[in-house]
Scaffold this motif. Structure first.
Motif, PDB file in Angstrom:
ATOM      1  N   GLY A  53       0.803  -1.215   0.000  1.00 43.37           N
ATOM      2  CA  GLY A  53       0.000   0.000   0.000  1.00 43.37           C
ATOM      3  C   GLY A  53       0.835   1.263   0.000  1.00 43.37           C
ATOM      4  O   GLY A  53       0.564   2.208  -0.758  1.00 43.37           O
ATOM      5  N   THR A  54       1.874   1.304   0.852  1.00 38.39           N
ATOM      6  CA  THR A  54       2.710   2.517   0.898  1.00 38.39           C
ATOM      7  C   THR A  54       3.438   2.745  -0.420  1.00 38.39           C
ATOM      8  O   THR A  54       3.569   3.891  -0.872  1.00 38.39           O
ATOM      9  N   SER A  55       3.873   1.671  -1.063  1.00 34.67           N
ATOM     10  CA  SER A  55       4.573   1.813  -2.347  1.00 34.67           C
ATOM     11  C   SER A  55       3.647   2.370  -3.423  1.00 34.67           C
ATOM     12  O   SER A  55       4.045   3.223  -4.228  1.00 34.67           O
ATOM     13  N   LEU A  56       2.397   1.906  -3.432  1.00 35.17           N
ATOM     14  CA  LEU A  56       1.450   2.390  -4.434  1.00 35.17           C
ATOM     15  C   LEU A  56       1.044   3.833  -4.164  1.00 35.17           C
ATOM     16  O   LEU A  56       0.870   4.624  -5.102  1.00 35.17           O
TER      17      LEU A  56
ATOM     18  N   VAL B 261       5.464   7.747   1.895  1.00 30.77           N
ATOM     19  CA  VAL B 261       6.848   7.856   2.331  1.00 30.77           C
ATOM     20  C   VAL B 261       7.211   6.903   3.480  1.00 30.77           C
ATOM     21  O   VAL B 261       8.399   6.556   3.623  1.00 30.77           O
ATOM     22  N   PRO B 262       6.243   6.406   4.307  1.00 36.39           N
ATOM     23  CA  PRO B 262       6.634   5.384   5.297  1.00 36.39           C
ATOM     24  C   PRO B 262       7.221   4.125   4.674  1.00 36.39           C
ATOM     25  O   PRO B 262       7.800   3.294   5.383  1.00 36.39           O
ATOM     26  N   ALA B 263       7.081   3.963   3.357  1.00 30.79           N
ATOM     27  CA  ALA B 263       7.707   2.825   2.673  1.00 30.79           C
ATOM     28  C   ALA B 263       9.215   2.796   2.889  1.00 30.79           C
ATOM     29  O   ALA B 263       9.834   1.726   2.856  1.00 30.79           O
ATOM     30  N   ILE B 264       9.803   3.958   3.135  1.00 31.27           N
ATOM     31  CA  ILE B 264      11.258   4.032   3.263  1.00 31.27           C
ATOM     32  C   ILE B 264      11.723   3.593   4.643  1.00 31.27           C
ATOM     33  O   ILE B 264      12.435   2.592   4.783  1.00 31.27           O
ATOM     34  N   ASN B 265      11.316   4.305   5.670  1.00 35.28           N
ATOM     35  CA  ASN B 265      11.925   4.118   6.985  1.00 35.28           C
ATOM     36  C   ASN B 265      11.100   3.301   7.980  1.00 35.28           C
ATOM     37  O   ASN B 265      11.596   2.978   9.057  1.00 35.28           O
TER      38      ASN B 265
ATOM     39  N   MET C 117       9.884   7.723 -12.568  1.00 40.94           N
ATOM     40  CA  MET C 117       9.926   7.372 -11.155  1.00 40.94           C
ATOM     41  C   MET C 117       8.626   6.709 -10.688  1.00 40.94           C
ATOM     42  O   MET C 117       8.630   5.847  -9.804  1.00 40.94           O
ATOM     43  N   THR C 118       7.506   7.078 -11.290  1.00 44.04           N
ATOM     44  CA  THR C 118       6.228   6.427 -10.962  1.00 44.04           C
ATOM     45  C   THR C 118       6.299   4.943 -11.285  1.00 44.04           C
ATOM     46  O   THR C 118       5.888   4.088 -10.483  1.00 44.04           O
ATOM     47  N   GLY C 119       6.809   4.609 -12.461  1.00 42.77           N
ATOM     48  CA  GLY C 119       6.950   3.209 -12.851  1.00 42.77           C
ATOM     49  C   GLY C 119       7.879   2.443 -11.925  1.00 42.77           C
ATOM     50  O   GLY C 119       7.629   1.270 -11.604  1.00 42.77           O
ATOM     51  N   VAL C 120       8.938   3.101 -11.471  1.00 40.54           N
ATOM     52  CA  VAL C 120       9.882   2.466 -10.540  1.00 40.54           C
ATOM     53  C   VAL C 120       9.159   2.048  -9.257  1.00 40.54           C
ATOM     54  O   VAL C 120       9.368   0.945  -8.723  1.00 40.54           O
ATOM     55  N   LEU C 121       8.282   2.904  -8.739  1.00 36.68           N
ATOM     56  CA  LEU C 121       7.591   2.599  -7.482  1.00 36.68           C
ATOM     57  C   LEU C 121       6.541   1.504  -7.639  1.00 36.68           C
ATOM     58  O   LEU C 121       6.272   0.758  -6.689  1.00 36.68           O
ATOM     59  N   VAL C 122       5.945   1.377  -8.804  1.00 33.84           N
ATOM     60  CA  VAL C 122       5.036   0.252  -9.047  1.00 33.84           C
ATOM     61  C   VAL C 122       5.819  -1.060  -8.957  1.00 33.84           C
ATOM     62  O   VAL C 122       5.345  -2.053  -8.377  1.00 33.84           O
ATOM     63  N   LEU C 123       7.026  -1.069  -9.506  1.00 34.69           N
ATOM     64  CA  LEU C 123       7.889  -2.255  -9.399  1.00 34.69           C
ATOM     65  C   LEU C 123       8.227  -2.539  -7.936  1.00 34.69           C
ATOM     66  O   LEU C 123       8.246  -3.708  -7.510  1.00 34.69           O
ATOM     67  N   VAL C 124       8.495  -1.503  -7.146  1.00 36.94           N
ATOM     68  CA  VAL C 124       8.775  -1.674  -5.719  1.00 36.94           C
ATOM     69  C   VAL C 124       7.594  -2.344  -5.020  1.00 36.94           C
ATOM     70  O   VAL C 124       7.772  -3.238  -4.179  1.00 36.94           O
ATOM     71  N   ALA C 125       6.373  -1.940  -5.360  1.00 36.90           N
ATOM     72  CA  ALA C 125       5.175  -2.530  -4.746  1.00 36.90           C
ATOM     73  C   ALA C 125       5.114  -4.036  -5.014  1.00 36.90           C
ATOM     74  O   ALA C 125       4.785  -4.828  -4.119  1.00 36.90           O
ATOM     75  N   VAL C 126       5.434  -4.442  -6.227  1.00 31.91           N
ATOM     76  CA  VAL C 126       5.419  -5.866  -6.583  1.00 31.91           C
ATOM     77  C   VAL C 126       6.464  -6.636  -5.779  1.00 31.91           C
ATOM     78  O   VAL C 126       6.178  -7.694  -5.191  1.00 31.91           O
ATOM     79  N   ILE C 127       7.678  -6.109  -5.721  1.00 35.02           N
ATOM     80  CA  ILE C 127       8.761  -6.777  -4.992  1.00 35.02           C
ATOM     81  C   ILE C 127       8.407  -6.914  -3.516  1.00 35.02           C
ATOM     82  O   ILE C 127       8.571  -7.990  -2.910  1.00 35.02           O
ATOM     83  N   ARG C 128       7.902  -5.860  -2.917  1.00 43.47           N
ATOM     84  CA  ARG C 128       7.616  -5.899  -1.483  1.00 43.47           C
ATOM     85  C   ARG C 128       6.416  -6.783  -1.155  1.00 43.47           C
ATOM     86  O   ARG C 128       6.337  -7.334  -0.054  1.00 43.47           O
TER      87      ARG C 128
END
Length: 426
Positions: free
Chosen positions: A305-308, A338-342, A397-408
């Motif tokens: 959720g945070t990544s999306l 932003v809580p996705a980071i820390n 950068m938007t596309g990068v974060l969608v990939l992060v959501a999948v990985i996490r």
């Protein structure tokens, strides 16, 4: 012990909350002073000294690379014996770095003093603070403790950002860097007084443990979990690390270029700073909400959720100045993203591998966060100069974060959760 309480078993105020407060002050003043408020300096410094945006942003890369080397070198020494000593030395080095910035006459000054600043960033801010908070709070309270730490940090960041914006506009950016040097000095004094490795040093039980045996294991150095070397052999570990790098490529870019994007879009620097401050204040509420979701529900819900939400924020930033909905979408997405980071990044490690070598794994998380910081600000600066605008860089950068959501989503699934029963299957 109760899973979440402000008092220890003796009825006294639980010392772990002093650790949370100290960590929030360190990161609110030093971490934020190094990365979160850089956007306030970008245009005044580059215009005053006649520097290219990409060239100035490159000092962030040098600082981040130094942070990476620092963490790779000393993270294994973040222990009961050395933690406070390392933090004090790093803080003193950080004071020197900001004084050097205040004296800068060319790009080279920023490049030279970015090195000691990187050492301070790695050895005094987020990594040791996350380790300390993790040491003082068990699994049932760690997410909320982390979120409270970051909420207080947000308040301090808001105050610092607005003070710096006022000072820079009225007294100049050099005075701004002197203020940051003084902030680090205050934090060094607090660290001397407050930093304690774990509840064992105070002879008290840890808040949030699942059972008494977990505390006993921690005190004896036999906490359950998968060892550091074994964790590094698993491909999923590196996938989690990569997600940290990708997320911070984006967050680092926003910190450096977000205000500039708004200014180019027709918003004054003072108003842009106020918008960032408003988001940080609201995050005092949204951060703990994410922490509660982590503790009470599935970590995967918060991780994905945070990544999306973060992706939504960057998408809105891409349309700042061209669409009326750009800024509102950016603000809403950022506050919950932003809580996705820390918050999420260190919790992934305890979710997957338990507590046996959690401090070293958190250290590596922050190494990869540092890699993202080294790439992000400079990369977006180069993309901006290539495309002549921020629109395309933010869509990338938007596309990068969608990939992060999948990985996490993969890393925080129930299948990946560490227990002593499924250790062999992970």
């Amino acid at each position: 012990m109760k899973s979440f309480t402000f008092r220890d078993e003796n009825g006294k105020f639980y010392y772990g909350w002093w650790i949370v407060l100290a960590a929030a002050i360190f990161c609110g003043l030093v971490y934020s002073g190094i990365v979160s408020v850089t956007g306030v300096f970008l245009m005044p410094v580059t215009q005053s000294l006649g520097l290219p945006v990409a060239g100035y942003s490159f000092y962030i890369t040098i600082m981040s690379l130094t942070q990476i080397i620092t963490l790779l070198t000393i993270s294994k020494h973040f222990n009961e014996k050395n933690m406070k000593k390392i933090m004090i030395i790093a803080g003193c080095v950080g004071i020197i770095s900001f004084i050097g910035f205040a004296m800068a006459k060319s790009l080279m000054w920023f490049y030279i003093f970015a090195v000691p600043q990187g050492f301070c960033f790695g050895a005094f801010t987020m990594t040791p603070c996350q380790i300390l908070v993790s040491n003082w709070f068990g699994e049932k309270a760690r997410g909320r403790a982390m979120s409270i730490f970051l909420a207080i940090m947000s308040i301090i960041t808001v105050i610092l950002m607005n003070v710096l914006n006022f000072v820079i506009l009225s007294r100049g950016w050099r005075v701004g860097y002197i203020i940051l040097a003084a902030c680090v000095a205050v934090c060094v004094l607090i660290a001397l007084k407050v930093v304690v490795w774990s509840p064992a040093q105070k002879g008290i039980q840890r808040v949030g443990d699942l059972e008494e045996s977990e505390l006993a294991a921690m005190q004896q150095g036999t906490a359950s979990g998968i060892g550091f070397a074994a964790a590094l052999k698993k491909p999923i570990t590196w996938l989690a690390f990569i997600s940290c790098t990708l997320a911070v490529i984006v967050s680092g870019s926003i910190l450096q270029h977000g205000i500039a994007t708004m200014v180019i879009g027709g918003i004054s620097q003072t108003k842009a700073t106020a918008l960032i401050s408003t988001m940080s204040l609201i995050m005092i509420v949204t951060g703990p909400i994410i922490g509660i979701i982590c503790d009470k529900f599935k970590l995967s819900v918060a991780a994905v959720g945070t990544s999306l939400f973060f992706a939504m924020a960057v998408f809105g930033l891409a349309y700042t100045g061209t669409a009326g909905w750009g800024i509102p979408v950016f603000m809403i997405g950022y506050m919950f993203g932003v809580p996705a980071i820390n918050i999420i990044s260190p919790l992934m490690m305890s979710h997957m591998y338990g507590e046996k070598d959690l401090s070293r794994l958190i250290g590596y998380v922050n190494v990869f966060i540092g890699i993202g910081g080294a790439i992000g600000a400079t990369a977006v600066g180069v993309l901006y100069q290539t495309f002549g605008a921020y629109h395309i860089p933010w869509l990338i950068m938007t596309g990068v974060l969608v990939l992060v959501a999948v990985i996490r989503g993969i890393c925080t699934s129930s299948k990946r959760k560490y227990t002593e029963f499924n250790e062999k299957s992970l």
